[in-house]
Design a protein around this motif. Structure first.
Motif, PDB file in Angstrom:
ATOM      1  N   VAL A 220       1.024  -1.173  -0.036  1.00 29.76           N
ATOM      2  CA  VAL A 220       0.097   0.032   0.050  1.00 29.76           C
ATOM      3  C   VAL A 220       0.801   1.072  -0.039  1.00 29.76           C
ATOM      4  N   GLU A 221       0.603   2.109  -0.839  1.00 27.63           N
ATOM      5  CA  GLU A 221       1.507   3.359  -1.082  1.00 27.63           C
ATOM      6  C   GLU A 221       0.718   4.393  -0.585  1.00 27.63           C
ATOM      7  N   ILE A 222       1.507   5.317   0.066  1.00 26.64           N
ATOM      8  CA  ILE A 222       0.646   6.750   0.504  1.00 26.64           C
ATOM      9  C   ILE A 222       1.189   7.395  -0.506  1.00 26.64           C
ATOM     10  N   LYS A 223       0.158   8.152  -1.200  1.00 25.46           N
ATOM     11  CA  LYS A 223       0.537   9.101  -2.511  1.00 25.46           C
ATOM     12  C   LYS A 223       0.585  10.455  -1.952  1.00 25.46           C
ATOM     13  N   SER A 224      -0.033  10.920  -1.112  1.00 30.09           N
ATOM     14  CA  SER A 224       0.058  12.434  -0.805  1.00 30.09           C
ATOM     15  C   SER A 224      -0.454  12.570   0.579  1.00 30.09           C
ATOM     16  N   ILE A 225      -0.112  13.649   1.295  1.00 27.03           N
ATOM     17  CA  ILE A 225      -0.571  13.869   2.742  1.00 27.03           C
ATOM     18  C   ILE A 225      -0.768  15.390   2.842  1.00 27.03           C
ATOM     19  N   ALA A 226      -1.649  15.661   3.420  1.00 28.70           N
ATOM     20  CA  ALA A 226      -1.972  17.066   3.719  1.00 28.70           C
ATOM     21  C   ALA A 226      -2.253  17.174   5.058  1.00 28.70           C
ATOM     22  N   ARG A 227      -1.683  18.156   5.950  1.00 27.93           N
ATOM     23  CA  ARG A 227      -1.822  18.025   7.276  1.00 27.93           C
ATOM     24  C   ARG A 227      -1.726  19.593   7.913  1.00 27.93           C
ATOM     25  N   GLU A 228      -2.679  19.755   8.940  1.00 28.88           N
ATOM     26  CA  GLU A 228      -2.725  20.804   9.689  1.00 28.88           C
ATOM     27  C   GLU A 228      -2.513  20.257  11.231  1.00 28.88           C
ATOM     28  N   ALA A 229      -1.177  20.252  11.626  1.00 26.03           N
ATOM     29  CA  ALA A 229      -0.816  19.466  12.632  1.00 26.03           C
ATOM     30  C   ALA A 229      -1.645  19.708  14.158  1.00 26.03           C
ATOM     31  N   GLY A 230      -1.971  18.801  14.663  1.00 26.76           N
ATOM     32  CA  GLY A 230      -2.668  19.195  15.962  1.00 26.76           C
ATOM     33  C   GLY A 230      -4.444  19.075  15.623  1.00 26.76           C
ATOM     34  N   SER A 231      -4.705  19.091  14.395  1.00 27.17           N
ATOM     35  CA  SER A 231      -6.199  19.312  14.100  1.00 27.17           C
ATOM     36  C   SER A 231      -6.653  18.234  12.928  1.00 27.17           C
ATOM     37  N   ARG A 232      -5.962  18.188  11.855  1.00 29.00           N
ATOM     38  CA  ARG A 232      -6.546  16.996  11.152  1.00 29.00           C
ATOM     39  C   ARG A 232      -5.463  16.830   9.948  1.00 29.00           C
ATOM     40  N   THR A 233      -5.382  15.733   9.424  1.00 38.21           N
ATOM     41  CA  THR A 233      -4.676  15.261   8.252  1.00 38.21           C
ATOM     42  C   THR A 233      -5.538  14.363   7.466  1.00 38.21           C
ATOM     43  N   LYS A 234      -5.218  14.831   6.095  1.00 38.48           N
ATOM     44  CA  LYS A 234      -5.609  13.617   4.951  1.00 38.48           C
ATOM     45  C   LYS A 234      -4.637  13.118   4.348  1.00 38.48           C
ATOM     46  N   ILE A 235      -4.930  11.778   4.042  1.00 39.14           N
ATOM     47  CA  ILE A 235      -3.810  11.087   3.255  1.00 39.14           C
ATOM     48  C   ILE A 235      -4.544  10.292   2.360  1.00 39.14           C
ATOM     49  N   ALA A 236      -3.899  10.144   1.222  1.00 34.46           N
ATOM     50  CA  ALA A 236      -4.460   9.411  -0.141  1.00 34.46           C
ATOM     51  C   ALA A 236      -3.538   8.110  -0.261  1.00 34.46           C
ATOM     52  N   VAL A 237      -4.262   7.002  -0.157  1.00 35.07           N
ATOM     53  CA  VAL A 237      -3.566   5.789  -0.353  1.00 35.07           C
ATOM     54  C   VAL A 237      -4.010   4.904  -1.379  1.00 35.07           C
ATOM     55  N   TYR A 238      -2.967   4.104  -1.981  1.00 31.85           N
ATOM     56  CA  TYR A 238      -3.295   3.359  -3.352  1.00 31.85           C
ATOM     57  C   TYR A 238      -2.724   2.011  -3.160  1.00 31.85           C
ATOM     58  N   SER A 239      -3.487   0.976  -3.442  1.00 30.17           N
ATOM     59  CA  SER A 239      -2.943  -0.599  -3.266  1.00 30.17           C
ATOM     60  C   SER A 239      -2.659  -1.065  -4.549  1.00 30.17           C
ATOM     61  N   LYS A 240      -1.104  -1.395  -4.868  1.00 30.17           N
ATOM     62  CA  LYS A 240      -1.053  -2.060  -5.880  1.00 30.17           C
ATOM     63  C   LYS A 240      -1.530  -3.571  -6.233  1.00 30.17           C
ATOM     64  N   ASP A 241      -1.865  -4.049  -5.223  1.00 37.44           N
ATOM     65  CA  ASP A 241      -2.759  -5.292  -5.429  1.00 37.44           C
ATOM     66  C   ASP A 241      -4.312  -4.965  -5.379  1.00 37.44           C
ATOM     67  N   GLU A 242      -5.011  -5.352  -6.277  1.00 34.18           N
ATOM     68  CA  GLU A 242      -6.492  -5.172  -6.313  1.00 34.18           C
ATOM     69  C   GLU A 242      -7.064  -6.047  -5.383  1.00 34.18           C
ATOM     70  N   ASN A 243      -6.517  -7.151  -4.690  1.00 37.41           N
ATOM     71  CA  ASN A 243      -7.217  -7.730  -3.757  1.00 37.41           C
ATOM     72  C   ASN A 243      -6.996  -7.170  -2.267  1.00 37.41           C
ATOM     73  N   VAL A 244      -6.146  -6.142  -2.269  1.00 42.10           N
ATOM     74  CA  VAL A 244      -6.017  -5.306  -0.785  1.00 42.10           C
ATOM     75  C   VAL A 244      -6.688  -4.004  -0.757  1.00 42.10           C
ATOM     76  N   ASP A 245      -7.468  -3.896   0.260  1.00 40.64           N
ATOM     77  CA  ASP A 245      -8.128  -2.608   0.372  1.00 40.64           C
ATOM     78  C   ASP A 245      -7.018  -1.684   1.226  1.00 40.64           C
ATOM     79  N   ALA A 246      -6.693  -0.611   0.358  1.00 43.74           N
ATOM     80  CA  ALA A 246      -5.796   0.309   0.836  1.00 43.74           C
ATOM     81  C   ALA A 246      -6.290   1.089   2.098  1.00 43.74           C
ATOM     82  N   VAL A 247      -7.493   1.347   2.208  1.00 51.07           N
ATOM     83  CA  VAL A 247      -8.096   2.253   3.319  1.00 51.07           C
ATOM     84  C   VAL A 247      -8.075   1.123   4.532  1.00 51.07           C
ATOM     85  N   GLY A 248      -8.896  -0.069   4.211  1.00 47.89           N
ATOM     86  CA  GLY A 248      -9.095  -0.793   5.163  1.00 47.89           C
ATOM     87  C   GLY A 248      -7.827  -1.213   5.954  1.00 47.89           C
ATOM     88  N   ALA A 249      -6.612  -1.533   5.116  1.00 43.94           N
ATOM     89  CA  ALA A 249      -5.402  -2.013   5.536  1.00 43.94           C
ATOM     90  C   ALA A 249      -4.576  -0.904   6.669  1.00 43.94           C
TER      91      ALA A 249
END
Length: 377
Positions: A221-250
């Motif tokens: 599972v690859e973390i493609k990008s991150i946006a962060r406001e420390a102490g409040s909220r972070t958003k991360i975009a993830v991608y799985s190279k294996d279609e049988n692996v749920d990137a978010v679930g992992a």
């Protein structure tokens, strides 16, 4: 310390600290030249040699072999030199033994100073080499004290600096607290290695996921990008190279265990995990989570997007003080203009826009079509 003890001590230092004894010998010899000139007031060209086996110290006055002597402190005639050794020729250097009386006491003091200095330099170099490998990684440290708003963090044998700009807003640091920090930079200074660490850097979140999520650590599972406001909220975009692996679930883990460990380490900072997509429309729509996106239109030339959300979710899409929209823009790299459905209808904003449901369905159909081998594009 006698000469034999001195040699044995140098060899012990070499064995324990990895300091090359030849470096120490050369440094001592150079220092003894200065000590000799300072203590005995000579203007001669002085050379000092330490016997590497016995530790005996000899001082020489170096003289150039010349035809006619103009300065007997710096020169010797070829005739006189050949009385000592017939092999001398013009241009050679003759070493005359001039070891001063009581020079042993001076050499011992100088040697001690040089050894101590070289020992310190070597320890600094060892520490620098140890921690330069940790640059751009996370380490666990222990809070020691506050120094002019800087927090001093102990990392093994060395302290690191957590400056005010790198501290999470509202986070408190107490003596002996164990915290994880991101190593921003390791610098070598005259006082030894200086380490600068951060609790606000987006890469801190990435490294925490690498520690907690085996699929991220192994590259599945690859973390493609991150946006962060420390102490409040972070958003991360993830991608799985294996279609049988749920990137978010992992990344979330069973019952949210994995992500909750990271949230706890960051003192309750909220983390949104979304699926990355190479389709900007789908990616932007997902980035605005938790709000639902109705329609989207992108202008790839200007890297901008128009977004429509349900009326009752406009404030959710924008977020408190615009945070959700701001983080979504950072995460995707696109400028985002958000309107509610009623606003879009009133202004013609919806014209030529594509339904998000259609986008997702279209992408799924294209993927299925490609998977059956009938389309290589």
């Amino acid at each position: 310390m006698d000469q034999k003890e001195f040699i044995d001590a140098l060899r012990e230092i070499k064995k324990e600290k990895g300091i090359d004894e030849e470096i120490i010998f050369e440094a001592i010899e150079t220092s003894l030249v200065s000590a000799c000139k300072k203590n005995f007031g000579t203007s001669q060209n002085i050379k000092v040699e330490i016997n590497r086996e016995t530790g005996a110290v000899d001082v020489y006055a170096q003289k150039d072999v010349v035809e006619e002597v103009e300065d007997d402190m710096l020169q010797i005639s070829l005739e006189d030199a050949r009385k000592i050794d017939k092999r001398y020729k013009l241009g050679d250097v003759y070493n005359e033994v001039v070891t001063p009386k009581d020079f042993g006491r001076i050499s011992a003091q100088t040697a001690k100073q040089v050894v101590v200095q070289k020992f310190r330099e070597a320890e600094r170099e060892i520490l620098f080499n140890q921690y330069i490998t940790k640059e751009k990684d996370i380490v666990t440290g222990i809070v020691q004290r506050m120094d002019k708003k800087n927090i001093i963090i102990q990392l093994g044998k060395i302290d690191a600096v957590l400056s005010p700009n790198e501290q999470i807003p509202g986070e408190t640091y107490s003596f002996q607290d164990r915290i994880k920090v991101y190593v921003v930079e390791v610098k070598q200074t005259t006082k030894g290695p200086q380490i600068y660490v951060s609790r606000t850097h987006p890469e801190l979140v990435k490294r925490l996921f690498e520690q907690e999520v085996p699929e991220v650590h192994d590259g599945l599972v690859e973390i493609k990008s991150i946006a962060r406001e420390a102490g409040s909220r972070t958003k991360i975009a993830v991608y799985s190279k294996d279609e049988n692996v749920d990137a978010v679930g992992a990344c979330v883990g069973q019952n949210g265990y994995r992500v909750n460990v990271i949230v706890e380490e960051l003192n309750g900072e909220k983390i949104d995990i979304i699926n990355w997509s190479d389709d900007p429309k789908e990616f932007i729509a997902a980035a605005l989570s938790p709000s639902k996106v109705v329609a989207v239109k992108v202008d790839e030339e200007n890297q901008s997007a128009k977004i429509v959300v349900p009326d009752h979710q406009l404030s959710l899409a924008i977020g408190k003080e615009g945070q959700n929209a701001r983080l979504s823009a950072k995460l995707t790299g696109w400028r985002i203009d958000i309107k509610s459905e009623s606003q879009a209808e009133a202004t013609g904003f919806l014209d030529d826009m594509e339904s998000v449901d259609d986008i997702v369905e279209d992408n799924a159909e294209r993927k299925e079509y490609s998977d059956d081998g009938t389309n290589e594009e």
